[in-house]
Write an enzyme that holds these catalytic residues in place. Structure first.
Site, PDB file in Angstrom:
ATOM      1  CG  HIS A 121      -0.416   0.328   2.516  1.00  0.00           C
ATOM      2  ND1 HIS A 121      -0.124  -0.640   3.451  1.00  0.00           N
ATOM      3  CD2 HIS A 121      -0.083   1.501   3.085  1.00  0.00           C
ATOM      4  CE1 HIS A 121       0.346  -0.073   4.538  1.00  0.00           C
ATOM      5  NE2 HIS A 121       0.393   1.226   4.344  1.00  0.00           N
ATOM      6  CG  ASP A 151      -0.030  -3.992   2.581  1.00  0.00           C
ATOM      7  OD1 ASP A 151       0.279  -3.582   1.457  1.00  0.00           O
ATOM      8  OD2 ASP A 151      -0.233  -3.240   3.555  1.00  0.00           O
ATOM      9  N   GLY A 223       3.391   6.644   8.031  1.00  0.00           N
ATOM     10  CA  GLY A 223       4.746   6.776   7.516  1.00  0.00           C
ATOM     11  C   GLY A 223       5.651   5.653   7.976  1.00  0.00           C
ATOM     12  CG  ASN A 224       6.506   4.183  11.953  1.00  0.00           C
ATOM     13  OD1 ASN A 224       6.023   5.087  12.617  1.00  0.00           O
ATOM     14  ND2 ASN A 224       7.773   3.819  12.057  1.00  0.00           N
ATOM     15  CB  SER A 225       3.026   1.795   6.167  1.00  0.00           C
ATOM     16  OG  SER A 225       1.872   1.970   6.932  1.00  0.00           O
ATOM     17  N   GLY A 281      -8.881 -25.839  -2.874  1.00  0.00           N
ATOM     18  CA  GLY A 281     -10.152 -25.828  -3.602  1.00  0.00           C
ATOM     19  C   GLY A 281     -11.352 -26.157  -2.745  1.00  0.00           C
ATOM     20  CB  VAL A 282     -12.257 -26.733   0.513  1.00  0.00           C
ATOM     21  CG1 VAL A 282     -12.001 -28.131   0.007  1.00  0.00           C
ATOM     22  CG2 VAL A 282     -11.081 -26.223   1.347  1.00  0.00           C
ATOM     23  CB  ILE A 284     -13.135 -23.952   5.320  1.00  0.00           C
ATOM     24  CG1 ILE A 284     -12.217 -22.734   5.172  1.00  0.00           C
ATOM     25  CG2 ILE A 284     -12.569 -25.147   4.566  1.00  0.00           C
ATOM     26  CD1 ILE A 284     -10.813 -22.942   5.709  1.00  0.00           C
TER      27      ILE A 284
END
Length: 497
Positions: A121, A151, A223-225, A281-282, A284
Site C-alpha cells: 500500500h 500487503d 509513515g511507518n508502514s 479448492g474448498v 470452509i
C-alpha cells in the site's frame, strides 16, 4: 508547528509536575545513601548498527483532475464577488494537467545488491518510487513484485556505493513480552526509533485471508508502514503495517506482518515476480460448539468444508462438503483460521496427507495441491457462465418442519427467489416462522437446504424423515447444509423440536 506547540505545553506541564514532586521529595528527606534506580539498558548500539538499512520510501503519481468547484455567487455589486472571482481563478487548474500526488512510507534493505522490502500500500499506484537512505542518498526504485493479500512489495535499486542490509529472523520464536524496536519514517520524520514489546501474537484484524499479525506497543504512526520491527539481535521479525487509532496517531496498538510469513512471499516475488501459493479448492467455515456436538466431536476443532470447487484438488481427492479437516500435511488443524495459511505455505503440486472426519469416522486422503492464483482465475471465468435451465417440474407440495415452510426447487421458485442455476438441487425455504429455531440461525426465505445430518435431501419429505431419524438417535440438534440464492454454502445447526 501545531504539533510542536502541543509538545511544548506538555513538556511545560511535565516540568511543573517534576518541580512539585521535588518539593515533596525534599519534605520526605530521602536518606543520602539511597541510590537511584537503574533504567533499562540502552539500545543505542543496536539502533546504530541497523539504522542505515532502513530507508524512507517516497512515491509520486499523476492523479486525475477533480471537477472544479463552481464560483459562489454574491449579490450584484457585493465586494465579496470580486474576492470570490480572484480566489477561485487563482486556484483554478487552467490547463487541466493531472495533479502530482506524493506519499511517504518506510522500507528496509534485505540484500546489499539493492533489494528493498516495503508494504504494497506504500507504493500502490505510484508512477515514481524513490528510496531515501539515512546518509542522504536518493535512488530510484523499480517494482520487482507485489502481493496484495498480505500487503508486501519488493523493490530494486542500483546502489552507487556499498549499502547496509539486514536479515529476516525467526518470528515464531518471538514471545509476548519480548523487547522489539521499530525504525521508520513517521510523518516524514525519517530515522525515527521507537521501542516496545511484543504485546500479542497471531492477531486477526480482518485485513486479509492470512492474518496472523504481531501486535506491539512500540510507537507506529503514519509513515511507518513498510518499516522493520527488530528483535534485540537486530533481526527483522516483522513488517510494520497497520495501527488501531481513533486519532490517527499511535495509541500503542500496532501490527506487523510476521517475518516467517513475509520471507516466503519475498522469496517467491524475487524468483517469479509473483506469488505461487498452494490451493486446496474448498470453502470452509469454523467448527462451533453446536456443530461439534452435532457431528459427535468432543471439542470444536478443525475446519468444516462448506463447499468443494468442481475439478479442484480437493474434489479430485474425494473431499466432500460436510467433512471436517482435522489434519493437513501431518499437522493438526486447530481451527478454521490456520488452514488457509497452512495450505498457502505448502508448495504447489505437492501431494499431502489430509485427514477428515466424515460421518463420525476419520478418513485419510491424499491431495495434490494446485496453485491458488490459477484457481482464482478459473473461478472468475466460471462465475459469469450459466448452465442450461432445468426441465420444468410439477408444482411442489409445502411441508412444515423446524418452523420452516419447505418446498421442492421448481423453476417458479427459482425465479421468485432469484436462485442461481449453480444451486441444482435441494429443498427451498419458502417461509420462516418468527421466533423459530431456524430463524435464530438466520435461515431466510430463498435459502436452499442441501443436506440434513450429512445426508442429501431433494424433497421436503426427506427432511422430515431425516429429522425423525436424528431424534431416534438421541440428537438434540440437526446439522444443515444450506445454499443461499447466490450459491454460497454454509452449515448451520438447528435445535430439533
Amino acid at each position: 508547528m501545531p504539533i510542536f506547540a502541543i509538545s511544548s505545553r506538555l513538556f511545560g506541564h511535565a516540568r511543573r509536575v517534576a518541580l512539585a514532586a521535588g518539593v515533596v521529595a525534599g519534605a520526605l528527606a530521602l536518606p543520602a545513601s539511597a541510590a537511584p534506580g537503574k533504567g533499562p539498558d540502552s539500545v543505542a548500539d543496536l539502533a546504530e548498527g541497523i539504522m542505515d538499512a532502513v530507508v524512507n520510501i517516497s512515491t509520486a503519481q499523476n492523479a486525475p483532475v477533480e471537477r472544479s468547484v463552481p464560483v459562489p455567487k454574491a449579490p450584484e455589486g457585493s465586494p465579496f464577488q470580486e474576492f470570490f472571482d480572484e480566489f477561485f481563478n487563482k486556484n483554478k487548474n487552467k490547463d487541466n494537467t493531472p495533479r502530482r500526488v506524493q506519499s511517504l512510507g518506510s522500507g528496509f534493505v534485505i540484500d546489499a545488491s539493492g533489494i528493498i522490502v516495503t508494504n504494497n500500500h506504500v507504493i500502490d499506484g505510484a508512477d515514481e518510487i524513490t528510496a531515501n537512505f539515512n546518509d542522504g542518498t536518493k535512488l530510484k526504485a523499480e517494482l520487482i513484485g507485489k502481493d496484495t493479500k498480505i500487503d508486501i512489495a519488493v523493490l530494486r535499486v542500483k546502489p552507487t556505493k556499498p549499502i547496509k542490509a539486514v536479515k529476516f529472523g525467526n518470528s515464531d520464536k518471538a514471545r509476548v513480552g519480548d523487547w522489539v524496536l521499530a525504525i521508520g519514517n513517521p510523518f516524514g520524520l525519517g530515522g525515527t526509533v521507537t521501542i516496545g514489546i511484543v504485546s500479542a501474537r497471531n492477531r486477526d484484524i480482518n485485513a486479509g485471508p492470512y492474518d496472523n499479525f504481531i501486535q506491539t506497543d512500540a510507537a507506529i504512526n503514519r509513515g511507518n508502514s513498510g518499516g522493520p520491527l527488530f528483535n534485540m539481535d537486530g533481526d527483522v521479525i516483522g513488517i510494520n503495517t497497520a495501527i488501531i487509532s481513533p486519532t490517527g496517531g499511535s495509541i500503542g496498538i500496532g501490527f506487523s506482518i510476521p517475518a516467517n510469513t513475509a520471507a516466503a512471499v519475498v522469496d517467491q516475488l524475487l524468483q517469479y515476480g509473483e506469488t505461487r501459493r498452494g490451493w486446496l479448492g474448498v470453502r470452509i467455515q469454523g467448527v462451533t460448539d453446536d456443530i461439534a456436538d452435532s457431528l459427535g466431536l468432543k471439542e470444536a476443532k478443525g475446519a468444516l468444508v462448506a463447499g468443494v470447487t468442481e475439478k479442484g484438488p480437493a474434489d479430485a481427492a474425494g473431499i466432500q462438503a460436510g467433512d471436517v479437516i482435522l489434519k493437513f500435511d501431518g499437522k493438526t488443524v486447530p481451527s478454521v483460521r490456520e488452514l488457509p495459511r497452512m495450505v498457502a505455505d505448502t508448495p504447489v503440486q505437492k501431494e499431502v496427507d489430509v485427514v477428515v472426519l466424515r460421518k463420525g469416522a476419520e478418513v485419510p486422503l491424499k491431495v495434490k495441491l494446485g496453485r491458488l492464483e490459477e484457481g482464482e482465475k478459473q473461478a472468475a471465468l466460471e462465475k459469469g457462465g450459466a448452465k442450461p435451465p432445468e426441465a420444468p417440474k410439477p408444482q411442489p407440495t409445502v411441508t412444515t418442519a423446524l418452523g420452516l415452510s419447505l418446498a421442492e426447487l421448481t423453476p417458479e421458485l427459482r425465479t421468485k427467489f432469484k436462485i442461481k442455476d449453480s444451486v441444482a438441487k435441494g429443498v427451498v425455504v419458502a417461509e420462516v416462522a418468527s421466533g423459530s429455531p431456524a430463524a435464530d440461525r438466520r435461515i431466510v426465505p430463498g435459502d436452499v437446504i442441501l443436506e440434513v445430518g450429512q445426508e442429501a435431501v431433494g424433497r421436503a419429505e426427506d427432511i422430515v424423515k431425516r429429522l425423525d431419524a436424528l431424534k431416534k438417535d438421541g440428537r438434540k440438534r440437526a446439522l444443515l447444509l444450506i445454499a443461499n440464492p447466490e450459491g454460497e454454502m454454509r452449515f448451520a445447526t438447528v435445535a430439533i423440536e
